[in-house]
Design a protein around this motif. Structure first.
Motif: not given
Length: 236
Positions: A87, A92-95, A104
């Protein structure tokens, strides 16, 4: 005179003809596997918590369960590398969205308290806190902890990005909750953050540590019990 032979090695033994041991590492399945399948098993063995035998079972399952499972998994893994990023705001992990930015779900949630920022070491820690449902603020992922023994100094931590996040005029931060692990490296990192942000007039708090719910006091270590007593609060 009869010459005595050395006893034969039992099936599956790792001994080599010169009497030594085979080099450590991935040895393949008993009887041997095709080189391509063995390579898949080696890659699977790199995953955390996956040993050699488990990796072999995974690889054999993928090749025997039907083409759809392996192809679907392979396609998703390729897409994962192309569409998932850290992110841009918190780490954080995000698309990646249509605008090319990776934000995120936590940062996009307008119901969150933007004045409360929780600092964690890893994305796994963020997900664990989210599962508790107790944190309704936002996050900042450090990515690593201060560790002189491993050559990680203060300059290796994203402190400047953290300071910029705290000073963001669109979402001013009132309190920074440091949720690093209660380890030597985690405590050192927490002290460093408290020193850096305390000079900016930001309230810095630390997650409490103590006896886990359902645990027995007789099995708790001295540090845990000491912190549980120091962090006591009014009851009743």
């Amino acid at each position: 005179m009869i010459a005595l032979r050395p006893p034969a090695s039992p099936p599956g033994s790792s001994k080599v003809p010169n009497g030594g041991r085979a080099a450590p590492g991935f040895r393949g399945a008993p009887g041997g596997m095709p080189a391509r399948l063995s390579r898949v098993a080696q890659l699977l063995a790199r995953l955390p918590g996956v040993g050699e035998k488990t990796a072999q079972r995974f690889a054999l399952f993928l090749v025997t369960a039907g083409e759809d499972t392996a192809r679907d998994l392979g396609g998703e893994l390729v897409e994962l590398c192309d569409h998932i990023r850290p992110c841009a705001r918190c780490g954080n992990i995000a698309e990646i969205g249509e605008d090319g930015q990776a934000l995120c779900a936590v940062c996009l949630d307008t119901r969150r308290d933007g004045a409360l920022l929780c600092v964690v070491a890893r994305v796994q820690d963020l997900l664990a806190i989210e599962r508790s449902g107790a944190m309704r603020g936002r996050y900042f992922v450090l990515g690593r902890l201060l560790s002189p023994l491993e050559g990680v100094g203060a300059e290796e931590l994203p402190l400047e990005a953290l300071r910029a996040r705290v000073r963001d005029p669109e979402q001013p931060v009132r309190e920074v909750l440091v949720a690093t692990p209660p380890s030597v490296d985690g405590e050192a990192t927490a002290l460093l953050i408290a020193r850096e942000l305390g000079a900016m007039g930001i309230q810095v708090t630390r997650i409490a540590s103590g006896v886990p719910h359902g645990g027995d006091l007789e099995f708790a270590d001295q540090v845990t019990l000491g912190r549980a007593i120091e962090g006591r609060k009014s009851f009743g």
